[in-house]
Structures are given as structure tokens and as C-alpha cells.
Design an enzyme around this catalytic site. Structure first.
Site, mmCIF file in Angstrom:
data_model
loop_
_atom_site.group_PDB
_atom_site.id
_atom_site.type_symbol
_atom_site.label_atom_id
_atom_site.label_comp_id
_atom_site.label_asym_id
_atom_site.label_seq_id
_atom_site.Cartn_x
_atom_site.Cartn_y
_atom_site.Cartn_z
ATOM 1 N N ARG A 225 0.845 -1.182 0.000
ATOM 2 C CA ARG A 225 0.000 0.000 0.000
ATOM 3 C C ARG A 225 0.889 1.243 0.000
ATOM 4 O O ARG A 225 1.900 1.300 0.714
ATOM 5 C CB ARG A 225 -0.909 0.025 1.241
ATOM 6 C CG ARG A 225 -1.981 -1.060 1.242
ATOM 7 C CD ARG A 225 -3.062 -0.747 0.213
ATOM 8 N NE ARG A 225 -4.104 -1.759 0.183
ATOM 9 C CZ ARG A 225 -4.130 -2.776 -0.659
ATOM 10 N NH1 ARG A 225 -3.142 -2.938 -1.522
ATOM 11 N NH2 ARG A 225 -5.137 -3.623 -0.655
ATOM 12 N N HIS A 273 1.099 -0.314 -10.452
ATOM 13 C CA HIS A 273 0.141 -1.118 -9.691
ATOM 14 C C HIS A 273 -0.224 -2.402 -10.446
ATOM 15 O O HIS A 273 -1.402 -2.681 -10.711
ATOM 16 C CB HIS A 273 -1.122 -0.309 -9.377
ATOM 17 C CG HIS A 273 -1.847 -0.820 -8.158
ATOM 18 N ND1 HIS A 273 -2.496 -0.001 -7.279
ATOM 19 C CD2 HIS A 273 -2.010 -2.074 -7.674
ATOM 20 C CE1 HIS A 273 -3.047 -0.724 -6.311
ATOM 21 N NE2 HIS A 273 -2.754 -1.998 -6.536
#
Length: 310
Positions: A225, A273
Site C-alpha cells: 500500500r 500497480h
């Protein structure tokens, strides 16, 4: 007849409709699957936090929300959601993808591959890396993804230390927890992998103080994250040589803004990502299995602890 609402956006519906129907049919369930079910008739919601659905109050018959994402931090605090919430844990797709990403980038840093890929002077400068047993690796976070990655790295011969907020036991991995355990885990981390959830307790867990505990020149791989890292502190640690390189797949703002210093920093690799994308076919099977369990009165898989945030 089970009423299932798909609330993850029109593009996802085009991808998921057929695999979900196939998976549900495989369990012999009688159901209606749509994007427009009347709220008062819905039993299950197949959900993505990006869908825009925030008020669950009208869903008076709702039995569970089944997220297509592993990260659920944007919904755990929703006070209108009063039914079980399951996050996506997909060993066939998502977990396997994460293990491959982490293993690949750990090996990249371990072997010093960048020096040979980027060699503008065409220098013949062989540097023999240590073998894996001489390269300690630490994984912060020992949930489903962290444990799978830690075991894979241990299988490659790395001495792996894992840290988590609560005690864990992972075969082949030295497991630590708590504040003192974190200090020890960081001190051993020539390569550090971040796979913690995004919670108030983990925000900026890598800051000026914790970065200073790493061995000088350590490499960081963050597919977990973005908010786990204090961006300014990381840039300072890279500039000073305290951190040798950071491979980052997640960020506080995505897509990463063009003006962000990570893009231009020679000590940072940005990936967009991609470490653990949900695979539609296997994720559909996970969702269908939870609906089967719900109808059979069995415990749902991968339930979120709303207080812990994951």
C-alpha cells in the site's frame, strides 16, 4: 431464487458476467445476477470500492458484500454496512501474481541485475553477488499475500524474517511481532518487502526513524500500500545512500502524478500497480464459493475484521 447485484462498474461487468455465471452454475445455484437489482431484493453484492456504492441502508435483505479487491480500507469504516464483508483472497490468481512480482524484484536486487541492464559506459565490471543464504530478506505483513511471498523466498534459499502486528507462524520463516520485533526485523533487512494493509496503525510505518534502522544500502520493494511509506523520508534516505533502491508498485495517489519526484529519481523504479491484479476467472470462483457457503449456512471465507481494518 438468490438475487446477486454486481456493483463494480460497467467495464468489470463485461469481464465478469460470463465467468461468474459459469462459476455459480457449477454450484447448481438458482440465482439472478444483474447490475440493476432492486435494493430490497438483493441477497449478495459483488463489489468493488470504486463502484460508487456507499449507502447500503436500502439493501434490507443483504446477507454479505463480496469484494473483488484485496484492499478494503475505503469501506471498512462505512457505518451503513452492517453485514459480513469478505475481501478477495485468490490463491490461483492474485496471490500467485504477487509471489511472482516479489520474487522477481527481490532476485533483481539480490543479483544486481540493473548494473548490467543499464550500462551506458559498456564497462566490463563483473560483480559476483552473495548466494541467497547470505542475503537476509524481511517481509512486513504476514497475511495471505505476505505469508505466500515469505515462503516462496525462503524456498529460494533466502533467510527470511517476517513481521506482523500479531503473532504468526509461517514454516521456514522467522516470525516476529510487536514494536521490538519490528526493530529486529528491520535491522536484518538487506531487502525489505512491504505487504501490510493500509490502516491507521501502519500508515508511514517506513519513516525517517524506521528507515534509519535498515542496513545501509538496503533495497525496498513495496507492492502493498502506498501510505505505508513516508515519501519525503524515503527520498531523503535514497539521497543519503541509506536506502540503495526502492521498487514501488503502489502510491498515495494513483496514477502517480507526473511531477512526483519518484519518477525522476535514479534510485526508484515505478511500476503501475501491476503486482497482484485480480484474475477474473479465478476471482469469480472465489465469489461463487462464498455465495454457495452463504446459502449452505457455512462460514464465509476471507471475512474482514472491521475493527482491525483488514
Amino acid at each position: 431464487m438468490i438475487e446477486i447485484l454486481f456493483s463494480a462498474g460497467p467495464e468489470s461487468w463485461a469481464e465478469y458476467e460470463a465467468p461468474l455465471r459459469e462459476a455459480l452454475d457449477g454450484h447448481g445455484l438458482s440465482y439472478r445476477l444483474s447490475c440493476d437489482a432492486a435494493p430490497e431484493s438483493v441477497d449478495y453484492i459483488v463489489y468493488a470500492p470504486s463502484s460508487g456504492l456507499r449507502d447500503f441502508t436500502p439493501y434490507t435483505r443483504l446477507r454479505a458484500v463480496l469484494s473483488l479487491w484485496a484492499g478494503v480500507e475505503t469501506i471498512t469504516g462505512n457505518e451503513t454496512l452492517r453485514v459480513p464483508l469478505a475481501r478477495m483472497v485468490d490463491e490461483e490468481g492474485l496471490t500467485a501474481g504477487m509471489v511472482e512480482y516479489v520474487a522477481g524484484h527481490v532476485l533483481r536486487h539480490h543479483l544486481g541485475i540493473d548494473a548490467y541492464i543499464v550500462n551506458p559506459g559498456h564497462e566490463w565490471a563483473p560483480v559476483v553477488p552473495p548466494l541467497a543464504p547470505e542475503r537476509p530478506v524481511t517481509v512486513l505483513g504476514l497475511g495471505a499475500l505476505g505469508s505466500a511471498c515469505a515462503k516462496a523466498l525462503a524456498g529460494l534459499g533466502f533467510p527470511v524474517t517476517g513481521w506482523s502486528r500479531s503473532p504468526k507462524d509461517v514454516a521456514g520463516v522467522t516470525c516476529l511481532h510487536g514494536e521490538e520485533g519490528l526493530k529486529t526485523a528491520l535491522a536484518h533487512a538487506q531487502i525489505l518487502v512491504l505487504l501490510l494493509p493500509n490502516t491507521p496503525a501502519t500508515k508511514n510505518i517506513l519513516n525517517a526513524g524506521t528507515l534509519a534502522r535498515l542496513p545501509r544500502g538496503a533495497a525496498i520493494v513495496n507492492p502493498g500500500r502506498g501510505p505505508l511509506i513516508d515519501d519525503a523520508a524515503l527520498i531523503a534516505a535514497l539521497d543519503s545512500g541509506q536506502v540503495g533502491h526502492a521498487t514501488l508498485d503502489v502510491f498515495r495517489i494513483e496514477p502517480l502524478p507526473a511531477e512526483h519526484p519518484f519518477w525522476a529519481h535514479p534510485g526508484v523504479t515505478v511500476t503501475p500497480h501491476i503486482a497482484a491484479e485480480t484474475r477474473v476467472s479465478s476471482a469469480a470462483r472465489v465469489v461463487a464459493e462464498n455465495i454457495r457457503r452463504g446459502e449452505a449456512g457455512e462460514p464465509l471465507l476471507h471475512l474482514v475484521d472491521r475493527d482491525a481494518g483488514y
